[in-house]
Each structure stands twice: as structure tokens, then as C-alpha cells.
Design an enzyme around this catalytic site. Structure first.
Site, mmCIF file in Angstrom:
data_model
loop_
_atom_site.group_PDB
_atom_site.id
_atom_site.type_symbol
_atom_site.label_atom_id
_atom_site.label_comp_id
_atom_site.label_asym_id
_atom_site.label_seq_id
_atom_site.Cartn_x
_atom_site.Cartn_y
_atom_site.Cartn_z
ATOM 1 N N TYR A 144 -9.053 9.918 14.414
ATOM 2 C CA TYR A 144 -8.451 11.102 13.790
ATOM 3 C C TYR A 144 -9.464 12.234 13.883
ATOM 4 C CZ TYR A 144 -6.645 14.127 10.010
ATOM 5 O OH TYR A 144 -6.192 15.182 9.272
ATOM 6 N N ASP A 238 -17.170 13.336 17.799
ATOM 7 C CA ASP A 238 -16.676 13.839 16.509
ATOM 8 C C ASP A 238 -17.454 13.101 15.410
ATOM 9 O OD1 ASP A 238 -13.416 14.030 14.830
ATOM 10 O OD2 ASP A 238 -15.461 14.514 14.209
ATOM 11 N N LYS A 266 -17.883 17.456 6.182
ATOM 12 C CA LYS A 266 -18.218 16.580 5.054
ATOM 13 C C LYS A 266 -19.635 16.766 4.522
ATOM 14 C CE LYS A 266 -14.755 13.340 6.759
ATOM 15 N NZ LYS A 266 -13.643 13.336 5.776
HETATM 16 P P1 KE4 Z 1 -11.082 17.999 7.710
HETATM 17 O O1 KE4 Z 1 -10.256 19.057 8.432
HETATM 18 O O2 KE4 Z 1 -10.232 17.103 6.837
HETATM 19 O O3 KE4 Z 1 -12.298 18.605 6.985
HETATM 20 O O4 KE4 Z 1 -11.743 17.068 8.845
HETATM 21 C C1 KE4 Z 1 -10.909 16.451 9.775
HETATM 22 C C2 KE4 Z 1 -11.638 15.244 10.348
HETATM 23 C C3 KE4 Z 1 -12.156 15.333 11.623
HETATM 24 N N1 KE4 Z 1 -12.819 14.300 12.184
HETATM 25 C C4 KE4 Z 1 -13.021 13.145 11.492
HETATM 26 C C5 KE4 Z 1 -13.768 12.023 12.152
HETATM 27 C C6 KE4 Z 1 -12.519 13.002 10.176
HETATM 28 O O5 KE4 Z 1 -12.733 11.847 9.508
HETATM 29 C C7 KE4 Z 1 -11.813 14.070 9.588
HETATM 30 C C8 KE4 Z 1 -11.224 13.984 8.206
HETATM 31 N N2 KE4 Z 1 -11.304 12.714 7.557
HETATM 32 C C9 KE4 Z 1 -10.263 12.405 6.599
HETATM 33 C C10 KE4 Z 1 -10.604 11.041 5.995
HETATM 34 N N3 KE4 Z 1 -10.252 10.016 6.864
HETATM 35 C C11 KE4 Z 1 -10.111 13.463 5.549
HETATM 36 C C12 KE4 Z 1 -9.335 13.025 4.323
HETATM 37 C C13 KE4 Z 1 -8.037 13.795 4.214
HETATM 38 O O6 KE4 Z 1 -7.365 13.997 5.255
HETATM 39 O O7 KE4 Z 1 -7.701 14.168 3.064
#
Ligand code: KE4
Length: 430
Positions: A144, A238, A266
Site C-alpha cells: 500500500y 516506500d 509517519k
Molecule cells: P499516509 O498518506 O496515510 O500518510 O501514508 C500512506 C502510506 C504510504 N506508504 C506506506 C508504506 C504506508 O504504510 C502508508 C500508510 N499506512 C497506513 C497504515 N497501514 C495508514 C493508516 C491509515 O490509512 O489510516
């Protein structure tokens, strides 16, 4: 467990916010519960609207490597806010932040700050396309990268949990340039590249954290690195989740393999909204205003978020021993859980890289999307609610990670291992 106030708040929330939440996974849908409304976090603990106390292993989905609201980040924020929150103009803290990231991550020579992981990854893809003049990119099933249209193709994390592998609203035009390969399967990548010279990038989570935790095999990443070198494809790691989580230099340091571009999020925000992407100068120089690849953001690099992020990364730079500490803590959980499973004659898969781990309710080795997806998600939901009842707050989805922070005490860890034993006992005897 008392949930009246959370239920009351959730019933009010759904009137004004789709699904009552501002991010789908928080809705607790895949664990068949309504979500708890959290009022406070400090250290390893969180408290909800009904006064229940939990040992928290989500840590806001990764940012809180030092636990909730550590004093040194709070102090940095309080100092910064005295001067205002955002000016829409360059500030010195942005230079310090960019410099620090280039010091900590060997492959990063220049950095652009954004406001989320999604912004970081979508910008990195656009930059790779602009730099190479090519259109397509390869991602991996179960990974993701945020919710930009062209990523929501057999995505992991929320989309996978919600059982909607390809999101409505993603146009055919958008999807056609996204190629999907299998994680830890280099042949599936070679098959996509051998007759196609229109591939700008390969984006991969070097430690996947969105199908549960699935570490890349070293030879897989090495194979991607060689393939990208051979074909002039931009290799994007990523590291939104793994960056500064598994080592101060991220997964790249653990594997000893450098990416061309890296995306962050994060931890680099210290709990505030921050994302970033960076890498080779020759690629980054293509970004506006220097180069033709446009990318922008009103609050990118704002001094408030930078102060929190800079405090977090400075602490990491000055206290590299935290990774040994996190390893010790994570080992207590891993060996405790494995001992408990042995006691019940079960051998559920448990993957771990440093302080990010996942317990899968399958006895197969979990090394890719299909093996992760073979997990018994009903059993996971049962496990989740049993642990919650015992004061342990885990991810409300089989396809997420468990994060340990420096704030998790030995007492917290022992209590968690006990709760795991009692939960397994109850679940497996039913
Ligand atoms: P954000 O746009 O949510 O800040 O980041 C996206 C993203 C990109 N790449 C990786 C490897 C990620 O894990 C994420 C976001 N992680 C999720 C948790 N699995 C965010 C939690 C959520 O969607 O509320």
C-alpha cells in the site's frame, strides 16, 4: 468493557463523517466492532472516552516510535508555536530537517517535504515519470502506498481489509499504467519488464507493513536493484512505515541496498502530518521550481511540523542505541507469543523486522500477498477483541503491523504476553 461513551460519539460521528472516521481502517469494520474514541495518549498508554486504559501497539500507525507525546517533542512544539505555525515561506528548520535526513539515509542527497505519505509516493511516481519520460510503473500486490488513484490497484492495508482490491473511481486510463507484480517474486517483475520499455519506476515497501508485516527477501531487493540499473528504471523504496522504524537509515541500511528515490512519512513528523521524498540529486533536480516536474504544497515544511519531526530525527541521530532497545523489547513479545502458541500446539506465522511485527492466523509461511491473505481473518477479529478486553490495543485488521515503542515497559510487555496466552486459550478452546 464499558463502551457507552464511544458508542454515543460514534453514533454522532456517522451523521457528519463518512463511516464516522477520517480514515477507513479506524472504523473497526473488519473486527466487527464500533471504534473506541480515544481521549489521551502518553508513553505506551492510551485512554478512551469511557476511561478504559490500553497498552497501545498502533502508535498512530507507526509515528510514535518513542510512545505518545514524549516530553522532548512536546517541548519542541511549544517553543515553535511561540513564533507562529506556518508562513508559506522558507524557514531555517526546513534546511536542518533536509540535511538531517540526507545524513541519516545514505541514498538521499536531496529531499522535498510534503504533508503525508500519499503525497510523497504520488510525487515520487510523477518525478520518476518526468525524469525518465516513461509512463508505467510496477507495484506489488499487497503493498500500500497511499490512496492516489494509480496505487489503488490490488492495494494492501485499508483497501485489502475492506475487501475492495481495486477501488471504484479509479479510471481505466489511470489504472492502465500501473502494473502489478508479486512480492518476493522476481520472475513476476522480469516478466513485466522484458517486453516493455515504457516503465518509469518500480515502487516497493522494502519491509511490507500493509499486508501484515512481510519482509522482502534480500535476493528479491537485490534483483530489483540490478533490474532497475540494467533497464534505467527508477527504484523507489516506500519507507513511509519502515523509514527510521527498522533502523536510523531505514530498511536500506538493514538490507544494504540503496534506492534511487525514497518516500518517508509517519516517524519523520514526530506525530504531526509530514511526508517527504528524496534521493539522487540528478533526479530531484527535475522538480519545480528548478525543473519541469511540478509538485507543491501550502503547508509543506511548515515550521510547527518540522520542529516535531526534527526533534524526533535528532533524537534518533543522537541515540542510535534505541534500535537495540527496541530489538530487545520486540524479542520479548515474539518469544512470548511463540511460546504461548507452542503450549496450544499451534504454529501461527509471526513475521518481525525490528519493532514492527505481525501475528498471522495461518500456519503457512507468510512471504507474499496470497499467503498473507490465507489468514483466518475471523480468528484475527476474535483475537483482536479478546486482547482489547484485556487492555491491549492492536491494529483492528489482520493486514496491519504491531508497533513497539521505546516507551513500552517490561511490565507492559509481560502483560501483553499474558493477554496473548489467555486470548489464545479462550479462542482455541471455543
Ligand atoms: P499516509 O498518506 O496515510 O500518510 O501514508 C500512506 C502510506 C504510504 N506508504 C506506506 C508504506 C504506508 O504504510 C502508508 C500508510 N499506512 C497506513 C497504515 N497501514 C495508514 C493508516 C491509515 O490509512 O489510516
Amino acid at each position: 468493557m464499558k463502551q457507552d461513551k464511544s458508542l454515543e460519539l460514534f453514533n454522532e460521528a456517522v451523521k457528519y463523517i463518512p463511516g464516522g472516521v477520517n480514515s477507513p481502517v479506524r472504523a473497526f469494520k473488519s473486527v466487527n466492532m464500533s471504534p473506541l474514541f480515544i481521549t489521551k495518549g502518553k508513553g505506551s498508554k492510551m485512554w478512551d472516552a469511557d476511561g478504559n486504559e490500553f497498552i497501545d501497539y498502533i502508535g498512530s500507525w507507526g509515528p510514535h516510535i518513542f510512545g505518545h507525546n514524549p516530553d522532548f517533542i512536546k517541548t519542541a512544539l511549544l517553543e515553535a508555536i511561540e513564533n507562529g505555525t506556518s508562513f508559506g515561506a522558507p524557514t531555517e528548520i526546513e534546511i536542518k530537517m533536509a540535511k538531517l535526513i540526507t545524513e541519516l539515509v545514505d541514498s538521499v542527497e536531496m529531499v522535498r517535504m510534503v504533508n503525508s505519505g500519499t503525497e510523497a509516493t504520488m510525487s515520487a511516481i510523477r518525478l520518476a515519470r518526468g525524469f525518465t519520460g516513461k509512463n508505467k510503473f510496477i507495484k506489488f500486490e499487497g503493498c500500500y502506498h497511499g490512496h492516489a488513484d494509480y496505487f489503488l490497484i490490488k492495494a494492501g492495508s485499508g483497501a485489502l481489509t475492506l475487501g475492495v482490491p481495486t477501488s471504484p473511481g479509479v479510471t481505466e486510463a489511470n489504472a492502465k499504467d500501473t502494473l502489478v507484480a508479486q512480492y518476493n517474486d522476481l520472475d513476476s517483475v522480469v516478466a513485466l519488464t522484458e517486453n516493455d520499455d515504457d516503465i518509469a519506476a518500480i515502487i516497493v515497501e522494502p519491509v511490507a507493513g500493509n499486508m501484515g508485516v512481510v519482509p522482502a527477501k534480500k535476493e528479491f531487493l537485490q534483483g530489483l536493484r540490478s533490474l532497475c540499473d540494467e533497464k534505467g528504471i527508477v527504484l523507489i523504496f516506500d519507507e513511509v512505515m519502515s523509514g527510521f522504524r527498522v533502523a536510523s537509515g531505514g530498511a536500506q541500511e538493514v538490507y544494504g541496498i540503496n534506492a534511487d528515490l525514497t518516500t518517508f512519512g509517519k516517524i519523520i513528523g514526530g506525530g504531526l502530518p509530514v511526508g517527504a521524498f528524496g534521493g539522487k540529486k540528478e533526479i530531484m533536480e527535475h522538480l519545480s521550481p528548478n525543473g519541469p516536474v511540478y509538485q507543491a504544497g501550502t503547508l509543506s515544511g511548515n515550521p510547527l511540523a518540522m520542529s516535531a519531526g526534527y526533534a524526533a530525527l535528532s533524537y534518533i541521530k543522537n541515540n542510535a542505541e534505541i534500535y537495540n532497545l527496541l530489538e530487545k523489547k520486540a524479542k520479548i513479545i515474539e518469544s512470548g507469543f511463540k511460546k504461548n502458541m507452542e503450549h496450544f500446539g499451534r504454529n501461527f506465522a509471526m513475521n518481525r523486522v525490528g519493532s514492527m511485527s505481525a501475528l498471522f492466523f495461518t500456519e503457512k509461511e507468510v512471504a507474499d500477498f496470497s499467503s498473507a491473505a490465507s489468514s483466518d481473518t475471523k480468528l484475527y477479529a476474535d483475537y483482536f477483541s479478546n486482547m482489547l478486553e484485556r487492555g491491549i490495543y492492536l491494529a483492528p485488521s489482520q493486514f496491519e503491523a504491531m508497533f513497539i515503542s521505546t516507551a513500552h515497559s517490561d511490565e507492559d510487555l509481560e502483560k501483553t504476553v499474558e493477554a496473548n496466552f489467555d486470548s489464545l486459550k479462550k479462542m482455541l478452546s471455543e
